[in-house]
Design an enzyme around this catalytic site. Structure first.
Site, short mmCIF file in Angstrom:
data_model
loop_
_atom_site.label_atom_id
_atom_site.label_comp_id
_atom_site.label_asym_id
_atom_site.label_seq_id
_atom_site.Cartn_x
_atom_site.Cartn_y
_atom_site.Cartn_z
N CYS A 375 0.80 -1.19 0.01
CA CYS A 375 -0.06 -0.05 -0.02
C CYS A 375 0.90 1.28 -0.27
CB CYS A 375 -0.78 0.04 1.20
SG CYS A 375 -2.08 1.30 1.05
N ARG A 473 -13.28 0.86 -4.34
CA ARG A 473 -12.85 0.94 -2.95
C ARG A 473 -11.74 2.30 -2.75
NH1 ARG A 473 -8.22 -0.50 0.21
NH2 ARG A 473 -8.95 -1.92 2.01
#
Length: 558
Positions: A375, A473
Site C-alpha cells: 500500500c 474501494r
C-alpha cells in the site's frame, strides 16, 4: 556493596516500563517496530505447539485412552485448562478460536484460502474484484465444504487426450482424474484416468491407430471404465469412505448420486493428510464460517443479496477510507434489510472515524490506512496513520461500546500479530503474511531460481484494471486518470496454510506466555489496567533485536 543497599523507603517492586496509555501519550505515531512488550510473570505451563499438533493428528490414530494418556517430548500432556486460550471476537456475535483473518484481496482470498483459514480457527474474507456471481460461487464452495471431500475436482471428457492429463500433472501435481460425459462435476461418470493407465503407451495396443504420438490418444481408449471402478454413493461418511479406500487399495474414490452423476471425489493422499480440526470456525449448521467484501455503491446491494443467498456469515465494507456517508448509508441498509448479518466497517484509523461507523451500527471495525506492504496511500495521498497508534486509539475507544477491532496491515511477522492484539485488537487481518501460500490464488513461477507467486494491492493499477470493484474501494471508478494507491509484486512460496497457521498459533501462544497472559482476553485486560508494560525502541535497539553479527545464516521459522 553500597550500590546494592536499598533505602528503607525504597519500593521492592519497581515500576518498570510504560503502560499503553503512557506509551502513546506523546502523540508520536508508532509502528509495531517502535516498541516492545516487556516480559511478565509466568505461573503456568505451556506445551502449545505439541497440543496443537496432536489435535491435528489423524482421528483414526488417536490413543484409546484419550489425549490425557499421551506423552509428548517426555512430558505428560497438560490439562486443556492450562493451554493459552486464543479465542477472540471477530464481531459482536462471532468469535474465533484463532484470531486470524485473511484479507479480501484477489491474490490472497478465494474459496481455498477461506476453507483453510476456517479449518484452522480463523476466517477468510472473499474479495470482490470479480462479478457478484463469481464471488457468490466462492462463498458457496466454502459453505458446502465437507472435510476430506473434494467438491470441485478437475474433470475431463472422454474425447480429451493424454497430453491434457500430463499438462494437469505438471500444473497441479496429480494425475488421477475422473472422466464424465460433460467434463464437469455433475456429469455422468464414465471412467477414471491415472498415470498407471498412460505411463507405458505403445502404438500397437489400440484399436484406433495412433496417427502422431501416444500423447494424442483419447482418454476413452486408455481410462479405467466405470464398470471396473469402485464408487460410493453421495451421503457417505468420511470414515466409511476411508474404509473403502483401505480395503480396495485404490487411490481415488468417486462419489456419485443415484443417477450416476459425479458429486465429489476422495483421494487417498488427502485422507493420509486429513486432520481433525478442533479449532474449526463453524456456524450453527456446522458449516465453515466465511466472509465477503463488498463496496458501497447501489450495485453492491444486488451483490449483497447473492452473497446472503450463498450463506455468507459476515460482510466487510471494503474502503480505504471508511468514514463516508456512502458507508454509513450502506451499514444502515444492511441492518434494516438483513438484521442478523454481521457487518465489519472501515477502514478507520481515528476515533472520529470510528464513532461515526459505530453510531451507524457497525459490528466490528477494520483498522489501518496505508500500512500494508503493498500500500502506498500514505506516500501518495499524505493521509493515514502509523498502525500501532491507529490500533491502540481506535480499540481503546471502541471497547466502550463492545465493538471489536480488526488490525489490518503492517504485519510482517508473528511478533507484530502479538503486538497488535496486545494493543487492543481482537483479530489480525493479514495479506502479505498469507500470500504465496499454496491456498492463495494464482500460479507459482520461478525467478532467479526462487519459487514465487504474484501479490498486489487492491489499489494497484493491475487490480483496478481487472474489475471496477477495486477502483471503487478508493472512490476512483469514474476517474479518467487512475491514481494508484498500491503496487504489484511477488512473494516467496510459503507452503501450505495448514502448516503456516499452526506455526502462527503456537508462536502467538508463546508470546502471550512470555507476557504473563493465559488468554487474549487477559492480555488486553492487563494492557488497559496498566499491568502490561511496554518500552520504546531506538533504531539501534531494533537492529539489536534482529539477526545480526553473522557472516551468513538460515532463518527457518517452522
Amino acid at each position: 556493596m553500597a550500590d546494592y543497599i536499598l533505602s528503607e523507603n525504597a519500593a521492592h517492586g519497581p515500576d518498570d516500563g510504560l503502560s499503553g496509555a503512557k506509551l502513546f501519550e506523546s502523540g508520536d505515531g508508532l509502528t509495531y517496530n517502535d516498541f516492545l512488550i516487556l516480559p511478565g510473570f509466568i505461573n503456568f505451563t505451556s506445551d502449545e505447539v505439541d497440543w496443537f499438533t496432536c489435535f491435528h493428528a489423524s482421528p483414526w490414530t488417536r490413543p484409546k485412552g484419550g489425549w490425557a494418556s499421551l506423552k509428548l517430548n517426555g512430558a505428560v500432556k497438560p490439562h486443556p485448562d492450562s493451554v493459552i486460550d486464543l479465542t477472540s471476537n471477530l464481531t459482536k456475535r462471532i468469535a474465533l478460536k484463532a484470531p486470524f483473518v485473511s484479507s479480501p484481496m484477489d491474490t490472497v482470498t478465494e474459496a481455498n484460502m477461506a476453507i483453510a483459514m476456517a479449518l484452522n480457527g480463523g476466517i477468510g474474507i472473499i474479495h470482490h474484484n470479480s462479478t457478484a456471481e463469481v464471488q457468490a460461487r466462492e462463498i458457496h464452495k466454502v459453505k458446502r465444504y465437507e472435510q476430506g471431500f473434494i467438491t470441485d475436482p478437475i474433470v475431463l471428457r472422454p474425447d480429451n487426450t493424454v497430453a491434457q492429463v500430463y499438462e494437469i500433472k505438471s500444473k497441479h501435481g496429480f494425475a488421477g482424474i475422473p472422466v464424465t460425459d460433460t467434463g464437469r462435476v455433475g456429469g455422468k461418470l464414465v471412467g477414471l484416468v491415472t498415470l498407471r493407465d498412460i505411463d507405458f503407451l505403445q502404438k500397437d495396443q489400440f484399436d484406433t491407430p495412433i496417427q502422431q504420438r501416444p500423447e494424442d490418444v483419447r482418454l476413452e481408449e486408455v481410462m479405467t471404465p466405470l464398470a471396473e471402478l469402485i464408487t460410493a454413493r453421495a451421503g457417505i461418511q468420511l470414515r466409511e469412505a476411508y474404509n473403502i479406500l483401505q480395503t480396495s487399495k485404490k487411490g481415488k474414490l468417486p462419489i456419485v448420486n443415484e443417477k450416476g452423476e459425479l458429486v465429489s471425489l476422495i483421494a487417498r493422499t488427502d485422507l493420509k493428510k486429513s486432520r481433525d480440526y478442533p479449532l474449526a470456525s463453524k456456524d450453527w449448521k456446522k458449516q465453515l464460517l466465511c466472509g465477503a467484501a463488498i463496496g458501497t455503491r447501489e450495485s453492491d446491494k444486488e451483490r449483497l443479496q447473492l452473497l446472503v443467498q450463498a450463506g455468507v456469515d459476515v460482510i466487510v465494507l471494503d474502503s480505504s477510507q471508511g468514514n463516508s456517508t456512502f458507508q454509513i448509508d450502506m451499514i444502515k441498509f444492511i441492518k434494516q434489510t438483513y438484521p442478523e448479518l454481521q457487518v465489519i466497517a472501515g477502514n478507520v484509523v481515528t476515533v472520529a472515524q470510528a464513532k461515526n461507523l459505530i453510531d451507524a451500527g457497525a459490528d466490528a471495525l477494520r483498522v489501518g490506512m496505508g500500512s500494508g506492504s503493498i500500500c502506498i496511500t500514505q506516500e501518495v495521498m499524505a493521509v493515514g496513520r502509523p498502525q500501532g497508534s491507529a490500533v491502540y486509539r481506535v480499540a481503546e475507544y471502541s471497547r466502550r461500546f463492545g465493538v471489536p477491532v480488526i488490525a489490518d496491515g503492517g504485519v510482517s511477522s508473528v511478533g507484530h500479530v502479538t503486538k497488535a492484539l496486545a494493543l487492543g485488537a481482537s483479530a489480525v487481518m493479514m495479506g502479505s503474511m498469507l500470500a504465496g501460500t499454496t491456498e492463495s490464488p494464482g500460479e507459482y513461477f520461478f525467478s532467479d531460481g526462487v519459487r514465487l507467486k504474484k501479490y498486489r494491492g487492491m489499489g494497484s493499477l493491475d487490480a483496478m484494471e481487472k474489475h471496477d470493484s477495486s477502483a471503487s474501494r478508493y472512490f476512483s471508478e469514474n476517474d479518467r486518470v487512475k491514481v494508484a494507491q498500491g503496487v504489484s509484486g511477488a512473494i516467496v512460496d510459503k507452503g501450505s496454510i495448514h502448516r503456516f497457521l499452526p506455526y502462527l498459533y503456537a508462536a502467538l501462544q508463546h508470546g502471550c506466555q512470555d507476557a504473563g497472559a493465559k488468554s487474549l482476553a487477559m492480555l488486553r485486560s492487563m494492557m488497559y489496567s496498566g499491568e502490561l508494560k511496554f518500552e520504546r525502541r531506538s533504531t539501534s535497539a531494533q537492529v539489536e533485536g534482529g539477526v545480526h553479527s553473522l557472516h551468513s545464516y538460515e532463518k527457518r521459522l517452522f
